[in-house]
Scaffold this active site. Structure first.
Site, mmCIF file in Angstrom:
data_model
loop_
_atom_site.group_PDB
_atom_site.id
_atom_site.type_symbol
_atom_site.label_atom_id
_atom_site.label_comp_id
_atom_site.label_asym_id
_atom_site.label_seq_id
_atom_site.Cartn_x
_atom_site.Cartn_y
_atom_site.Cartn_z
ATOM 1 C CG MET A 119 71.672 37.783 58.811
ATOM 2 S SD MET A 119 70.685 36.276 58.762
ATOM 3 C CE MET A 119 71.286 35.445 60.226
ATOM 4 C CE LYS A 128 103.639 62.992 75.363
ATOM 5 N NZ LYS A 128 104.084 63.213 73.970
ATOM 6 C CD GLU A 167 94.297 52.481 67.409
ATOM 7 O OE1 GLU A 167 93.734 52.227 66.310
ATOM 8 O OE2 GLU A 167 95.311 53.219 67.506
ATOM 9 C CG PHE A 184 98.014 66.655 66.047
ATOM 10 C CD1 PHE A 184 97.525 66.422 64.760
ATOM 11 C CD2 PHE A 184 98.908 65.733 66.591
ATOM 12 C CE1 PHE A 184 97.913 65.298 64.046
ATOM 13 C CE2 PHE A 184 99.305 64.609 65.881
ATOM 14 C CZ PHE A 184 98.794 64.395 64.604
ATOM 15 C CD GLN A 185 97.322 61.853 66.694
ATOM 16 O OE1 GLN A 185 97.986 61.594 67.684
ATOM 17 N NE2 GLN A 185 97.352 61.116 65.588
HETATM 18 C C1 LIG Z 1 80.061 46.357 61.539
HETATM 19 C C2 LIG Z 1 78.793 45.826 60.955
HETATM 20 N N1 LIG Z 1 78.338 46.332 59.784
HETATM 21 C C3 LIG Z 1 77.203 45.862 59.240
HETATM 22 C C4 LIG Z 1 76.485 44.892 59.857
HETATM 23 C C5 LIG Z 1 75.176 44.378 59.255
HETATM 24 N N2 LIG Z 1 75.289 42.969 58.934
HETATM 25 C C6 LIG Z 1 74.794 41.991 59.730
HETATM 26 S S1 LIG Z 1 75.089 40.469 59.163
HETATM 27 C C7 LIG Z 1 75.876 41.056 57.811
HETATM 28 C C8 LIG Z 1 76.440 40.127 56.785
HETATM 29 C C9 LIG Z 1 77.593 39.349 57.290
HETATM 30 O O1 LIG Z 1 78.236 38.773 56.187
HETATM 31 P P1 LIG Z 1 79.353 37.697 56.358
HETATM 32 O O2 LIG Z 1 80.333 38.119 57.372
HETATM 33 O O3 LIG Z 1 79.895 37.369 55.021
HETATM 34 O O4 LIG Z 1 78.603 36.482 57.009
HETATM 35 P P2 LIG Z 1 77.431 35.545 56.476
HETATM 36 O O5 LIG Z 1 76.132 36.180 56.904
HETATM 37 O O6 LIG Z 1 77.550 35.448 54.993
HETATM 38 O O7 LIG Z 1 77.692 34.270 57.186
HETATM 39 C C10 LIG Z 1 75.885 42.453 57.814
HETATM 40 C C11 LIG Z 1 76.437 43.297 56.737
HETATM 41 C C12 LIG Z 1 76.984 44.417 61.089
HETATM 42 N N3 LIG Z 1 76.347 43.487 61.803
HETATM 43 N N4 LIG Z 1 78.143 44.876 61.592
#
Ligand SMILES: Cc1ncc(C[n+]2csc(CCOP(=O)(O)OP(=O)(O)O)c2C)c(N)n1
Length: 555
Positions: A469, A161, A49, A111-112
């Protein structure tokens, strides 16, 4: 003639001109799916979803229409939450229908059962729990009106529902109005005169444009303002595309990973003309040092945004397009030659740059080549992280609705399902998802949706084996203590694509990049391209967190 609640939903969607619904069925929405079976609506069956919400959001951003989602009660509804929050933060129009347990079971931990109107309260523009089938048509009418007017956003309709099974006469209200809801704002002409005068008196003005310009379809007016008054334009991440990035007056993106010259320009300007942008912390950096000499004109549809983060001297509450149309003929042209020369010097001294040398692929090089090869009409979606920022820096966009990314919430796993939605909405466009290996692994189940719907989505993974990042922050601010950011082993993405019936190509060396892109882009169906890139490349320039935006490192 009486219709069931489920029939009313379908009929109302037809009245709203909805062509496609993204969703996933379950017990509480079986009646709805049963009626869907006979309808002319297209339903896109996702694999999670969250994917449905992001796909509807990507559809909305690419087309300007309102995205629609169906999910069942409980876990179906809660799985939508991240997608709803993502849409809320970026002001994307969405109507989500969730199933709910029967009225007599509500509040009994049935439920749900999940209190989805309660759970989503802070992340929707409005929500409804429909208790009476007689109210259903009017509720849907109101939901679409709210989602698609004023500051756009998600609206949730929770459907027990038994309400979908009950019957009522169908009549669709031609109009709706809400007390106190003034979606077009309250800007008057005298305020516009004052702002016009301020523009004429300025010597160092900057236009700062955000996603609100996209929402109000005001790119043309923005360009007219910039060109007639000779004012440079910087955009936010959400505003990418509202002003052609090739244009000599373009400063590109500002903020934490913005261009040096955009950050210098906003820091030294004497007037900011903020158009549909909200002075987000990723843009302003340290607030007490942000644009110290600037007077601020703030045009925004949402009065709550004006004065929220910065002091505004000329508040113009209303639709950006309408206000720009009134403003432009009233301005006296400011003298900006010296200012533009100054900016040209900054551009020359501090261009965005990286070096592609040696045996390893630089991620920026991949983006630059994608930009060269795909053409102006392509739609790019991104994931979140370094891949997103490199895309923002090196992929130049010339039109609105062509760069689709999760700005406000920064949701990893957004880009792939958003690409599904964008491709459904724009079947003839080339849609390409720029991804990190981490983000890709968050919603890769939607590869199956791509195949089932025969969508020719292209995926480019910048594969660094890290949560890049976060690793970058650990490198720069935590002494290279890479706590839990190495994603090894990375799955074999090419084989994974093939397991779904998708073509997969890999590039390991710089000389492979262009051939892989050419092959991938020429392939008629969906393609996954895995670019094994420099593992420890960083996104520069960067404003360290909590710093003033003139204090960039690596610029
Ligand atoms: C759902 C979610 N969880 C954690 C984060 C924190 N976060 C921001 S950037 C990042 C790393 C992203 O890694 P990747 O997709 O491999 O991209 P890259 O930075 O290596 O290009 C994380 C864990 C986030 N933005 N979203």
């Amino acid at each position: 003639m009486k219709l069931t609640g489920a029939e009313i939903v379908i009929k109302a969607l037809e009245y709203e001109g909805v062509e496609v619904v993204f969703g996933y069925p379950g017990g509480a929405v079986i009646p709805l799916y049963d009626k869907l079976y006979d309808s002319s609506l297209r339903h896109v069956l996702v694999r999670h979803e969250q994917g449905a919400a992001h796909a509807a959001d990507g559809y909305a951003r690419a087309t300007g229409k309102t995205g629609v989602v169906f999910a069942t009660s409980g876990p179906g509804a809660t799985n939508l939450v991240t997608g709803i929050a993502t849409a809320y933060m970026d002001s994307v129009p969405l109507v989500a229908f969730t199933g709910q347990v029967v009225l007599s079971s509500i509040g009994r931990d049935s439920f749900q059962e999940a209190d989805i109107t309660g759970i989503t309260l802070p992340i929707v523009k409005h929500s409804y729990l429909v208790r009476d089938v007689d109210q259903l048509a009017a509720t849907i009418r109101a939901a679409f009106h709210l989602a698609g007017t004023g500051r756009r956003g998600p609206v949730l309709i929770d459907l027990p529902k038994d309400v979908t099974l009950a019957q009522a006469e169908f009549s669709y209200p031609p109009q709706v109005s809400f007390r106190g809801y003034r979606p077009s704002g309250d800007c008057n002409t005298s305020q516009i005169y004052k702002a016009a005068k301020a523009i004429g008196m300025s010597r160092k003005p900057v236009i700062y444009a955000g996603g609100g310009v996209v929402a109000s379809e005001a790119a043309e007016e923005l360009r007219e303002l910039a060109e007639t008054a000779r004012i440079p334009v910087t955009t936010t991440l959400m505003g990418k595309g509202v002003f052609p990035e090739e244009h000599p007056l373009s400063l590109g993106m500002l903020g934490m990973h913005g261009t040096v010259y955009a950050n210098y320009a906003i820091s030294h300007c004497d007037l900011i003309i903020a158009c549909g942008a909200r002075f987000d912390d990723r843009v302003t950096g340290r607030l007490d040092t942000f644009a110290p000499q600037a007077k601020i004109i703030h045009i925004d549809i949402d009065p709550a945004e004006i004065g929220k983060n910065v002091r505004v001297h000329y508040p113009l509450n209303g639709d950006v397009k309408t206000i720009l149309r009134e403003l432009i003929p009233r301005i006296e042209l400011p003298q900006t030659e010296e200012w533009i020369e100054q900016i040209a010097r900054w551009k020359k001294e501090h261009p965005l740059s990286y070096r592609q040398e040696g045996e390893v692929i630089k991620p920026q090089y991949v983006i630059e080549k994608i930009c060269e090869l795909v053409g102006e009409e392509a739609i790019v979606t991104t994931e979140v992280g370094q891949n997103q920022m490199w895309a923002a820096q090196y992929y130049r966009v010339t039109r609105p609705r062509r760069f689709i990314t999760s700005g406000g919430l920064g949701t990893m796993g957004y880009g792939l399902p958003a690409a599904v939605g964008a491709q459904i909405g724009c079947p003839d466009a080339l849609v390409i998802n720029i991804s990190g290996d981490g983000s890709f692994q968050m919603n890769l189940q939607e590869l199956a949706t791509i195949v089932q719907c025969r969508l020719p989505v292209k995926i480019a993974i910048l594969n660094n084996g890290y949560l890049g990042m976060v690793r970058q922050w650990q490198e720069l601010f935590h002494n290279k203590r890479y706590s839990q950011t190495e994603l090894i082993p990375v799955p074999d993405f090419v084989k994974l694509a093939e397991a779904y019936g998708i073509a997969g190509f890999r590039a390991r060396r710089p000389e492979d990049v262009v051939p892989v892109l050419e092959r991938g882009l020429a392939h008629p169906g969906p393609v996954l391209m895995d670019f094994v890139v420099d593992r420890e490349e960083n996104v520069y320039p960067m404003v360290p967190p909590g710093e003033s935006i003139t204090k960039m490192v690596g610029g």
